[in-house]
Design an enzyme around this catalytic site. Sequence first.
Site, mmCIF file in Angstrom:
data_model
loop_
_atom_site.group_PDB
_atom_site.id
_atom_site.type_symbol
_atom_site.label_atom_id
_atom_site.label_comp_id
_atom_site.label_asym_id
_atom_site.label_seq_id
_atom_site.Cartn_x
_atom_site.Cartn_y
_atom_site.Cartn_z
ATOM 1 C CG ASP A 189 -0.486 -0.469 2.455
ATOM 2 O OD1 ASP A 189 0.717 -0.298 2.708
ATOM 3 O OD2 ASP A 189 -1.274 -0.975 3.277
ATOM 4 C CG PHE B 278 -8.566 -3.309 6.078
ATOM 5 C CD1 PHE B 278 -7.401 -2.641 6.430
ATOM 6 C CD2 PHE B 278 -8.743 -4.620 6.499
ATOM 7 C CE1 PHE B 278 -6.430 -3.269 7.203
ATOM 8 C CE2 PHE B 278 -7.780 -5.253 7.270
ATOM 9 C CZ PHE B 278 -6.612 -4.570 7.617
#
Length: 225
Positions: free
Chosen positions: A145, A194
């Site tokens: 990420d 998520f």
Amino acid sequence: MTDRPVGSGRKEQGVVIEEGWPGYDLELFNYPEHYRGDIESVLIPHGVIMNRIECLARDILEEIGHDTLMVLCVLKGGYKFCADLVDFIKAQSHSTNRKLTTRVEFIRLKSYMNDRSTEDLHIVGPEDLSMLKGKNVLIVEAIVDTGKTMKALLQHVEMFQPKAVKVAGLLVKRVPNGPGTLPDYVGFVIPNRFVVGYALDYNEYFRDLNHICVISETGKLKYKV
């Protein structure tokens, strides 16, 4: 890692899942009953994951699959991806009569608390990685990420003078101030949500899901620490 911006439109950046894609309805899939209400949708079904990993194995074998390949698996989230990727690499090397020896080492990175990436990065694993010297090294990571953890790991690995280092990332998440470069081999580029499943966890839960799913707010609250 390769100097290609996320969303560059080039073929090799991986399968791009667009912003706003809601995922598949949960009722279309089997999943553990104890997670009912804890996940919103299936973002990537297991069969699609496996097909994409098989394609990555082909590309890896063509580029660095010579003689000996040192695989550095990032635990815990990367263990399923690594196991399946190495299996596909071995199968394809056998089918093409390539003599390839693979060795897998494990390292653990910890940078999350609940659903937030923290500034604190802890590398847990063998301190002596001298076996990497002069070898082709493939780092296998489930998700990239911000890119901070991978940058730190690459710096750590380079200390042991490998011949070449490549990174395979199953997922690259589009996040603010995200990685300026992509891993060398990318499975999927996904929105900033998520995700759990296929060994990806939320506080050690959801690793037993076969599919990659989006966790619900209920699930976050239920398993928050």
